[in-house]
Structure formats: structure tokens, C-alpha cells
Write a protein that holds these residues in place. Sequence first.
Motif, PDB file in Angstrom:
ATOM      1  N   GLY A   1       0.811  -1.211   0.000  1.00  0.00           N
ATOM      2  CA  GLY A   1       0.000   0.000   0.000  1.00  0.00           C
ATOM      3  C   GLY A   1       0.840   1.255   0.000  1.00  0.00           C
ATOM      4  O   GLY A   1       1.822   1.375  -0.739  1.00  0.00           O
ATOM      5  N   GLN A   2       0.473   2.204   0.847  1.00  0.00           N
ATOM      6  CA  GLN A   2       1.189   3.476   0.908  1.00  0.00           C
ATOM      7  C   GLN A   2       2.607   3.326   1.456  1.00  0.00           C
ATOM      8  O   GLN A   2       3.444   4.218   1.307  1.00  0.00           O
ATOM      9  CB  GLN A   2       0.430   4.482   1.770  1.00  0.00           C
ATOM     10  N   ASN A   3       2.896   2.187   2.079  1.00  0.00           N
ATOM     11  CA  ASN A   3       4.227   1.951   2.643  1.00  0.00           C
ATOM     12  C   ASN A   3       5.202   1.330   1.649  1.00  0.00           C
ATOM     13  O   ASN A   3       6.378   1.114   1.988  1.00  0.00           O
ATOM     14  CB  ASN A   3       4.126   1.039   3.867  1.00  0.00           C
ATOM     15  N   GLU A   4       4.742   1.021   0.452  1.00  0.00           N
ATOM     16  CA  GLU A   4       5.617   0.413  -0.551  1.00  0.00           C
ATOM     17  C   GLU A   4       6.848   1.289  -0.790  1.00  0.00           C
ATOM     18  O   GLU A   4       6.761   2.520  -0.850  1.00  0.00           O
ATOM     19  CB  GLU A   4       4.863   0.224  -1.866  1.00  0.00           C
ATOM     20  N   LEU A   5       7.993   0.663  -0.929  1.00  0.00           N
ATOM     21  CA  LEU A   5       9.225   1.385  -1.185  1.00  0.00           C
ATOM     22  C   LEU A   5       9.357   1.723  -2.665  1.00  0.00           C
ATOM     23  O   LEU A   5       9.013   0.922  -3.528  1.00  0.00           O
ATOM     24  CB  LEU A   5      10.428   0.555  -0.735  1.00  0.00           C
TER      25      LEU A   5
END
Length: 278
Positions: free
Chosen positions: A151-155
Amino acid sequence: MTKTFKLVLMLFISVALVNCSDDDDLGLLIGPTGESKIYTLGSVADPSISGTATFIENTDNSVTIELDLNGTPDGGMHPAHIHFNTAAEGGDIALTLGTVDGNTGFSSITTNTLNGGSVISYEQLLDYDGYINVHLSADDLGTLVAQGDIGQNELTDDSVTYPLATVDVAGISGTAEFTKRVNGEALATLSLVGTPDGGMHPAHIHAGSVATAPGGIIFTFNPVDGTSGMSKTNVSMLDDESAFNYDDVLSVDGYINVHLSANELGTLVAQGNAGSNI
């Protein structure tokens, strides 16, 4: 058989056939929309095990989540979950995924709700504040075989690396790498060589530069594990809770200290400038 009865019977059969046809068409419409997203699951306990998590949008607003790992041993069964927060922060289980079969390295579930019953859509999962853990077994959840932020934490592919030089203890040096997340935050990875097994080394960003040290602590990393030489920390705010994201890391007037221990902060094992001081 009367003419009227024949007409009624034919009408009944026609309606039944149309209804069956409609049901079949409806069944055919339930399936993938063509939208999907792949996340990387990196190695943790065993460097030979890694893989992917694929999120597939379905036409009935459900989501199919497929895990596909390489290197899992035959006969193993590996529970998997989506957790809250980033992998660096840790968090409780939000959704139980399919158990990965060690023989195939594969698992799949289709759902439209989280464990607590709240509805979750494909688009919401692509913006979710979470990460995936794949565990060694139901009896050994503490050992992770694969892990990845989603999600929004993808690198992203954006990163910066600062060298950390030897200071008071010979043979210890390394790097501090900051990798940007989709949401603008960052993953900080401190990687040292030469640290003694069993040690825990506090680390901070201080105000100013190495040349003007000492400066006050503005950001605290998770301690470096001496056995692995590693530390991973999510970067989203300074210690005073003001915003501090990836772009701020690039311009911060600061330097990094890694200390020998919590009781010996005066002994530095590695140090290096960061941000505008590079």
C-alpha cells in the motif's frame, strides 16, 4: 392437452430458460477486472526464500491475494497475514491470508473484509498502511520467512546513502540508507560491519555537522543489532513530533552517531554527516 395449457407450458419453459441464462451470464461476469498490483516479499530468516504478493481486483468488489514464494521447503505450511503499520514499526494482524504450501510456495484467498469485519476494497488496499509477514509455521510465528511493505508503505526506487565512518572502536563502519515510500515517508536502514554479537547500539541524527559536534538529538533510530549489524526504522517525524519525511532527510542539517551502548553513549562506533552536510 388444450391449446391454452400448451401456451402456458411453453411460456413457463421460456421464462425458466431465460432466468437460467441470466444466472449463467452473471456467474461469467464475476472474475478479475484486469487490474492487479504486485508487491515484493523479501527474505528474512532464510536468504533463499523470497517472493511476491499479488492483489487482484474482482468484478464483485472482492480482492484475490496470491502469495508466491521461491525456496520454501517441501512439507512446510507457512501462515501469512497483513499487519497494521510498516514492517519497521510492527503492528497487529489486520487480515489473515492463505497459508503458503511449502511444496508449491503458493497461497490464495479472496475477500472483501478485514478480520474485524470492516469492508476493504482493492483501491483501499493499494493505499493501505500495512505490511505482509509470512511465518515459518503456526507453532513458530516469531520466525519470519518473508516480509514486505504494501500500500502506501511500498518502497520506491528513490534512495540516498550516507557513509558511517569508524570512530572509537576499530573495525566498525557502515552506511545509513534512506529509501522513499509511496506516501513520502522513508525507511532508514543502518548497516554496520564489525559489530560484536549480542550488542545493541543506540543511534541518532544530531543537529549540526560532525565538524560542529556535539549537537542535540533530533531523530532516534531503532538500535543497531550487533549480531546482524542492522537497524530498520520508519522515518515520518522527528523526536519532537514535527514532520520529517524523505525529502527532509535530503536537506537536514544533521549528522548520525551510532553509540557503543545505552550505558556508554560517549563511545561512538560509527559516525557520518547527513543531508545538507554531505
